[in-house]
Design an enzyme around this catalytic site. Structure first.
Site, short mmCIF file in Angstrom:
data_model
loop_
_atom_site.label_atom_id
_atom_site.label_comp_id
_atom_site.label_asym_id
_atom_site.label_seq_id
_atom_site.Cartn_x
_atom_site.Cartn_y
_atom_site.Cartn_z
N ASP A 141 0.84 -1.19 0.00
CA ASP A 141 0.00 0.00 0.00
C ASP A 141 0.88 1.25 0.00
O ASP A 141 1.32 1.70 1.05
CB ASP A 141 -0.89 -0.08 1.25
N ASP A 175 -6.13 -10.15 -15.27
CA ASP A 175 -7.22 -11.09 -15.02
C ASP A 175 -8.40 -10.71 -15.90
O ASP A 175 -8.83 -9.54 -15.90
CB ASP A 175 -7.61 -10.98 -13.53
N ASP A 227 -10.80 -15.87 -15.96
CA ASP A 227 -11.59 -16.24 -14.79
C ASP A 227 -12.82 -17.07 -15.15
O ASP A 227 -13.55 -16.74 -16.09
CB ASP A 227 -12.05 -14.94 -14.11
N GLU A 275 -8.78 -20.43 -16.13
CA GLU A 275 -9.29 -21.00 -14.89
C GLU A 275 -10.47 -21.83 -15.33
O GLU A 275 -11.52 -21.29 -15.66
CB GLU A 275 -9.72 -19.93 -13.88
N HIS A 315 -5.56 -16.85 -4.59
CA HIS A 315 -6.39 -16.00 -3.74
C HIS A 315 -7.71 -16.66 -3.34
O HIS A 315 -8.49 -16.05 -2.60
CB HIS A 315 -6.66 -14.69 -4.48
N ASP A 316 -7.98 -17.87 -3.85
CA ASP A 316 -9.21 -18.58 -3.47
C ASP A 316 -8.92 -19.77 -2.55
O ASP A 316 -9.83 -20.47 -2.13
CB ASP A 316 -9.91 -19.13 -4.72
C1 NOJ Z 1 -12.82 -17.24 -9.61
C2 NOJ Z 1 -11.97 -16.22 -8.90
O1 NOJ Z 1 -10.69 -16.74 -8.71
C3 NOJ Z 1 -12.69 -15.90 -7.62
O2 NOJ Z 1 -11.90 -15.13 -6.73
C4 NOJ Z 1 -13.97 -15.20 -7.95
O3 NOJ Z 1 -14.71 -15.00 -6.77
C5 NOJ Z 1 -14.82 -16.03 -8.93
N1 NOJ Z 1 -14.05 -16.60 -9.98
C6 NOJ Z 1 -15.88 -15.16 -9.56
O4 NOJ Z 1 -15.27 -14.26 -10.44
#
Ligand code: NOJ
Length: 570
Positions: free
Chosen positions: A32, A109, A211, A268, A341-342
């Site tokens: 930041d 992305d 995505d 993805e 990040h998921d």
């Molecule tokens: C996959 C992404 O990696 C995730 O973070 C997101 O919430 C969903 N797709 C919806 O875009």
């Protein structure tokens, strides 16, 4: 970089994207620079030297486009605009140029299954049922005021949201209700998307991570899904994920965009079976590589329902990993990862003995994934061994899916404690805590006391400043791995060599890469001593020694070694 092959000993075609080491940045949590508690683009530019030192060659930056941030940027309101809290287009251009000067490429992305409800297209579609933008989204009449079908969205509740001021009319969303799905059946919408992708590619980015792309084709009967929860709904995935007909959209998408550029496309693509990998990543595949989630979701039966936990063993991970590698090798190229990040932090997820959720465990996991055949993706913080963060109350979570999973768990009959436990283990917020640059109060994330999400709090033990100059740190180990894969005499084998499993005991995951050399990787994924049979030159070791007894090596708990079979090289 393009490595110069010694001679054409490998059958694998050379492509720039096979030689990259990718580092994923979640910009909100990286650095930041303006002290407002939210990471930003300038923050990434300021930390480029750290990334150069680590040795990565490409950055994947999670969405930085204009967005109400309901899903932290995966809800885009303007595909060509930059979210003000992240900075400006000039900041992004500066980052692209500065990174290029340091030989680092940037991929962005691409979120085109859905937009934000604040996108002008959607706002116009809502305001005027006769506008052409109405058909950019999916609107359907309900059944006497009830939703058109029983599909459950990925983030919980019905996929159908009533349209304000219109009777018995609904719009469709696979994810949150503020993320309406785009209607890929409409050629006008598809043309807009292609124009936007080409516009970005012409700006000088190296490509995209794409995505949720397997969701763009919906079964046109919109019939009910099998009910699979006490909410009386059925997962949307049955009717919208990797469904017949998607091949037309994906072939066209590729032909109209990626194929026209020297770029990389990383899909993805959850829900793709191994039999279908050829279509996705084969010679004429839709993408250059895809992420395979079959093993990443080993700890839960269904990636988005965290209360269905499994009791997985190292042997299961080994089987899934090998199956994945063999399937990818038979078709094309993979994008290897431990974290994103998921996902929760890999140390907390894959190292089941807490005593080894430390630098030993972090290095073992690093070695396990980094030398697999494919392009390695490192998620920010993984290279210093950041861990999950236990929260006490659901109010401490920011992530939409954590909040949904908590309530779904309660609805399925679990106690509050159990629900918190599931969420703590799996929450996407685990990987989203601010990056720990140093040991200071705000971990050097900025120079204020602000942070959009609570810090993990263990920055005095785990931080980058301490590790960059420490010879045996996790960071140093990652540097060595990158050096070995990309800049040593083993690079031809480690990038282009074939993958083959090695027989070993249940808890040991062992494989080799075969090219002009043979490089073996052994990882003991247990807290027991395990014997292995091999010999050769030790290239990497997460312990200071490798014990030998009666002609066999004894791997200590969570020990990982990389061995070159023929020591005459180098
Ligand atoms: C996959 C992404 O990696 C995730 O973070 C997101 O919430 C969903 N797709 C919806 O875009």
């Amino acid at each position: 970089m393009t490595i110069k092959l010694k001679e054409q000993r490998v059958s694998e075609a050379q492509n720039f994207w096979k030689e990259e080491v990718v580092y994923q940045i979640y910009p909100k949590s990286f650095y930041d620079s303006d002290n407002d508690g939210i990471g930003d683009i300038k923050g990434i530019t300021q930390k480029l030297d750290y990334l150069v030192d680590l040795g990565v060659t490409m950055l994947w930056i999670c969405p930085i486009f204009t967005s109400p941030m309901v899903d932290n940027g995966y809800d885009i309101a303007d595909y060509k605009g930059i979210q003000t809290e992240f900075g400006s287009m000039a900041d992004l251009e500066e980052l692209i140029a500065a990174a290029k000067a340091k030989n680092i490429k940037i991929i962005l992305d691409l979120v085109v299954n859905h937009s934000s409800d604040e996108h002008a297209w959607f706002q116009t579609a809502l305001a005027d049922a006769d506008s052409p933008y109405r058909d950019y989204y999916i609107f359907k009449a309900g059944k006497e005021g009830n939703p058109p079908n029983n599909w459950r969205s990925i983030f919980g509740g019905s996929v159908w949201e009533p349209v304000p001021n219109e009777e018995n009319m609904f719009y469709f969303h696979t994810f949150d209700k503020r993320q309406p799905d785009l209607n890929w059946e409409n050629p006008a919408l598809r043309a807009e998307i292609y124009e936007m992708i080409n516009w970005w590619l012409e700006k000088g980015i190296a490509g995209f991570r794409i995505d949720s792309i397997t969701f763009i084709k919906k079964d046109q009967d919109y019939g009910d899904a099998p009910i699979d929860g006490s909410d009386g709904l059925g997962s949307v995935k049955h009717k919208t994920r990797n469904r017949p007909g998607i091949e037309q959209f994906l072939t066209e998408l590729n032909a109209e965009t990626f194929k026209k550029h020297e770029c990389v496309s990383v899909g993805e693509a959850p829900g793709v079976t191994y039999e279908e990998f050829d279509q996705y990543i084969g010679e004429d595949g839709y993408f250059n590589m895809i992420f395979d989630f079959h093993y990443a979701d080993i700890d839960v039966e269904n990636g988005s329902e965290w209360f269905r936990q499994t009791n997985w063993q190292p042997q299961d991970l080994k089987e899934l990993l090998f199956k994945s590698q063999m399937a990818i090798q038979a078709s094309g190229w993979g994008a290897n990862f431990l974290e994103n990040h998921d996902q929760p932090r890999s140390l907390s997820k894959y190292i089941t003995d807490k005593n080894y959720q430390n630098e030993i465990g972090a290095k073992a996991l690093g070695a396990l994934f980094f030398f697999l055949r494919g392009t390695p993706f490192i998620y920010q913080g993984q290279e210093i061994g950041m861990k999950n963060f236990q929260r006490e109350t659901i109010e401490d979570f920011n992530d939409v899916s954590s909040i949904d999973n908590y309530h779904r768990s309660l609805m399925e009959g679990f106690s509050e404690g159990e629900a918190m436990n599931f969420v703590n283990q799996r929450s996407r917020d685990n990987g989203r805590t601010p990056f720990q640059w140093d040991a200071s109060d705000n971990a050097g994330f900025n120079h204020s006391d602000q942070a959009w999400l609570k810090l993990s709090g263990d920055q005095t033990e785990i931080n980058a400043a301490q590790q960059v100059n420490q010879a045996d740190s996790v960071f140093a180990f990652y540097k060595k791995m990158i050096q070995l894969r990309n800049h040593s005499s083993a690079c031809e084998t480690l990038i282009y060599g074939q993958f083959a499993p090695i027989e070993a005991s249940d808890a040991v995951i062992a494989y080799e890469r075969i090219g002009d050399q043979t490089i073996q990787v052994f990882v003991n994924l247990s807290n027991q001593i395990e014997a292995i049979e091999t010999s050769g030159e030790i290239l990497l070791n997460n312990y200071s020694q490798l014990q030998e007894r009666a002609g066999r090596y004894l791997l200590q708990p969570y020990q990982a070694v990389v061995i070159r079979k023929d020591p005459t090289h180098d």
